[in-house]
Design an enzyme around this catalytic site. Structure first.
Site, mmCIF file in Angstrom:
data_model
loop_
_atom_site.group_PDB
_atom_site.id
_atom_site.type_symbol
_atom_site.label_atom_id
_atom_site.label_comp_id
_atom_site.label_asym_id
_atom_site.label_seq_id
_atom_site.Cartn_x
_atom_site.Cartn_y
_atom_site.Cartn_z
ATOM 1 C CD GLU A 146 -3.043 0.666 2.315
ATOM 2 O OE1 GLU A 146 -3.468 1.733 2.992
ATOM 3 O OE2 GLU A 146 -3.328 -0.387 2.677
ATOM 4 C CG ASP A 157 -1.916 4.588 2.681
ATOM 5 O OD1 ASP A 157 -2.241 4.040 1.875
ATOM 6 O OD2 ASP A 157 -1.707 4.000 3.767
ATOM 7 C CD GLU A 170 -4.908 7.649 5.805
ATOM 8 O OE1 GLU A 170 -6.279 7.266 5.944
ATOM 9 O OE2 GLU A 170 -3.961 7.289 6.404
#
Length: 282
Positions: free
Chosen positions: A98, A100, A102
């Site tokens: 993953e 990311d 955010e």
């Protein structure tokens, strides 16, 4: 060594010519939200909304293994405390990879926090957080992930903010064997997002809306263990060998000096026995 490794990667992945069009209708499926996510302008833009009942999200139709992924996002304006807008690449399963972005909302007038993380083989805990040098709610800004066999580079409006290098030679796993989908979601996280959950979502300000446009993927699509990479011109595939030059390194240092607010590689309380190996090798 880098060129030899790249050639081997391309041969193993059975490279074919593909191109990715930047159209939300063609490239994404709305996966949840019961009508709160909307594709607009004949696929040129998309909005996600959050109210007290539900948030919303979408996922790419394709999986990718390596690519340069760009999306312009305008974040939830005003009092966005408690909301999180997530934009990331991820595979599935307990050993997933993953990458990311955010965006943690905040009270009106306070800055958003940009949270980044990298998971490899199901292991994350590699958080770095930043303030931005602009208001991300006033206009669209470009958030980019460059992911190739050598490195992962997070960029904002073309300015690199973080790099995660392939350090398998030092025992650090690197995401290179699993195709990942592109995801984005807008959801309520007021149990932890704003000041550790101290500030709750003000539902009188709902619905909260984030907007997207100008998606572009120069990327290798992944299906049934085979990758198809763009190779129509040298410029289109330059991201496969791209790394930070000296100018990029200096720009990243500027961001990290002035806008980084958390780095797991400096958290001595969290790692009393010593930092992870990528911290000393970076």
């Amino acid at each position: 060594m880098t060129k030899i490794f790249l050639v081997l990667v391309l041969l193993v992945f059975n490279v074919l010519v593909t191109a990715s069009a930047g159209n939300f209708n063609q490239d994404f499926d709305i996966t949840w939200g019961d009508g709160r996510a909307k594709i607009l302008d004949n696929g040129q833009s998309l909005t996600l909304s959050l109210d007290k009942t539900s948030g919303s999200g979408f996922r790419s139709k394709n999986q990718y293994l390596f690519g340069k992924i760009d999306t312009q996002i305008k974040l939830v304006p005003g009092n966005s405390a408690g909301t999180v807008t997530a934009y990331y690449l991820s595979s599935l399963g307990s050993t997933h990879d993953e990458i990311d972005f955010e965006f943690l909302g905040n009270l009106s007038g306070d800055p958003y926090i940009l949270h980044t993380n990298v998971f490899t083989q199901g292991k994350g805990n590699r958080e770095q957080q930043f303030y931005l040098w602009f208001d991300p709610t006033k206009d669209f800004h470009t958030y980019s992930i460059l992911w190739n066999p050598q490195t992962i580079i997070f960029s904002v409006d073309g300015t690199p903010i973080r790099e995660f290098k392939n350090l398998e030679s030092k025992g650090v796993s690197f995401p290179k064997d699993q195709g990942m989908w592109i995801y984005s979601s807008l959801w309520n996280a007021d149990d932890w997002a704003t000041r550790g959950g101290l500030v709750k979502t003000d539902w009188s300000k709902a619905p909260f809306t984030a907007s997207y446009r100008n998606f572009n993927a120069q990327a290798c699509t992944w299906s049934s263990g085979t990758s198809r990479c763009p190779s129509e011109s040298p410029n289109e595939s330059s991201w496969l060998t791209q790394s930070l030059d000296s100018t990029g390194q200096e720009r990243m240092k500027w961001v990290q000096k002035n806008y980084m607010i958390y780095n797991y590689c400096r958290d001595t309380k969290r790692f009393p026995q010593g930092f992870p190996p990528e911290c000393s090798a970076a």
